[in-house]
Design an enzyme around this catalytic site. Structure first.
Site, PDB file in Angstrom:
ATOM      1  N   TYR A 199     -12.085  38.188 -37.280  1.00  0.00           N
ATOM      2  CA  TYR A 199     -11.813  39.612 -37.032  1.00  0.00           C
ATOM      3  C   TYR A 199     -12.891  40.200 -36.120  1.00  0.00           C
ATOM      4  O   TYR A 199     -12.594  40.807 -35.083  1.00  0.00           O
ATOM      5  CB  TYR A 199     -11.756  40.364 -38.371  1.00  0.00           C
ATOM      6  CG  TYR A 199     -11.808  41.859 -38.231  1.00  0.00           C
ATOM      7  CD1 TYR A 199     -10.779  42.542 -37.596  1.00  0.00           C
ATOM      8  CD2 TYR A 199     -12.897  42.591 -38.713  1.00  0.00           C
ATOM      9  CE1 TYR A 199     -10.832  43.924 -37.445  1.00  0.00           C
ATOM     10  CE2 TYR A 199     -12.952  43.959 -38.578  1.00  0.00           C
ATOM     11  CZ  TYR A 199     -11.923  44.623 -37.936  1.00  0.00           C
ATOM     12  OH  TYR A 199     -11.982  45.977 -37.789  1.00  0.00           O
TER      13      TYR A 199
ATOM     14  N   THR B 231     -15.860  47.989 -34.503  1.00  0.00           N
ATOM     15  CA  THR B 231     -16.288  47.842 -35.898  1.00  0.00           C
ATOM     16  C   THR B 231     -17.730  47.362 -35.991  1.00  0.00           C
ATOM     17  O   THR B 231     -18.197  46.630 -35.111  1.00  0.00           O
ATOM     18  CB  THR B 231     -15.377  46.803 -36.598  1.00  0.00           C
ATOM     19  OG1 THR B 231     -15.965  46.426 -37.842  1.00  0.00           O
ATOM     20  CG2 THR B 231     -15.205  45.541 -35.787  1.00  0.00           C
TER      21      THR B 231
END
Ligand code: UDP
Length: 321
Positions: free
Chosen positions: A138, A114
């Site tokens: 995250y 990501t």
């Protein structure tokens, strides 16, 4: 050749499965169905299991020659409130997957990473050599897995592609799969919902950003374009290419207001909306520099924002209309 798609009943994994099949690969799905949906796996063999069930995972890996790993929790806000959940699944579960791959002789791993690994970038567009300084658990969990892949490459000869997604959106043109998160937090499905009678009005998170229209800018990439990059990355590794980390985006940013305009044009309906405060942790602009992916893989995102919104709209109507 069989590719094991872990997290294959989820949004991006189910698209990758279809694109792999279109390119002639056999596909085996593995998913614990915690956030995935058996319906998205329809037409594929699905092993229901968790990444920490290493016996079951090893059996699936022994039937496969490469693995794509999509099985992760992916809500930034939730990761701040419950980091333990993220470290358990994305880090501990990720390591279980990696070690099982080594033990069963798999040497090619495609990883769903990501742009959150970059945190708040000093400049946009973002290149792969920008510092990786995630600002939430995250992003930290994804960066950990990237680093584990890098170490396993050096130590054990494992070959990987870490694919750093920008904003995945849209749905497969066949209508077989699409986005169904619960809760849904992403802009495009929420804006589409706000154009229907059933959906809640859209909260626009901040109108005072230092951007041309005051709203945040993101690089929205069609999920099928993303899936195609995964297949190209796999072919690169299978052809003897070295491990890679690549940004997957279009290189073009769109503001929240531009997305709303696109949604209104495609649905022919107004998006009911309210301007609210900024959402904590949202950088003003995130846009990929996708040139390395083009150079290494010969891949470029082809689909426009209008195609993203119209496929997402078809999916929404088919499933909730
Ligand atoms: N956004 C918004 N309202 C929403 C959801 C998102 O204004 O209900 C904005 C958000 O601030 C960001 C952009 O839309 O600038 C994309 O957010 P999303 O959650 O879809 O993806 P993210 O960029 O956080 O991964």
């Amino acid at each position: 050749m069989t590719v094991l798609v872990v997290g294959g009943a989820g949004y991006i994994g189910s698209h990758a499965a279809r694109v792999l099949r279109r390119h002639g690969f056999d596909v085996l799905l593995y998913d614990n169905l915690s956030t995935g949906h058996a319906a998205l796996a329809k037409g594929f063999e699905l092993v229901v299991g968790d990444v920490t069930e290493t016996g079951k995972l090893a059996d699936a890996m022994k039937r496969s020659q490469a693995v794509m790993h999509f099985a992760a929790h992916a809500y930034v806000g939730e990761s701040v409130k419950d980091p333990r959940k993220y470290f358990r699944n994305n880090v501990e579960g990720g390591l279980a997957l990696l070690n099982t791959a080594l033990e069963t002789g798999l040497r090619h791993v495609i990883f769903s990473s990501t742009c959150a690994v970059y945190g708040i970038p000093a400049q946009v567009p973002i290149g792969e050599d920008a510092p990786r300084q995630p600002v939430n658990p995250y992003g930290v969990s994804k960066l950990f897995f990237e680093r584990a892949l890098e170490a396993y490459d050096v130590a054990y000869g494992l070959r990987f592609a870490s694919l750093r997604y920008f904003n995945a959106a849209g749905a497969d043109e066949t209508g077989e799969t699409g986005e169904c998160h619960d809760p849904e937090t992403h802009l495009i499905p929420l804006a589409l919902g706000a154009a229907t009678e059933q959906g809640a009005p859209l909260q626009v998170f901040g109108g005072d950003y230092p951007t041309a229209d005051g709203t945040c800018i993101r690089d929205y990439i069609h999920v099928t374009d993303l899936a195609e990059a995964h297949v190209k990355a796999l072919e690169h590794l299978l052809g003897g290419g070295s491990s890679i980390a690549l940004n997957l985006g279009t290189g073009r940013g769109h503001s929240v207001k531009e997305v709303i305009t696109a949604v209104e044009a495609i649905t022919g309906r107004p998006v009911r909306k309210q301007l609210g405060p900024r959402r904590a942790g949202d950088p003003p602009a995130l846009v990929a520099d996708p040139r390395r992916a083009e150079g290494v893989l010969g891949w470029k995102a082809k689909r426009s924002l209008a195609e993203i919104v119209s496929t997402a709209w078809q999916w929404l109507q088919r499933n909730h209309g």
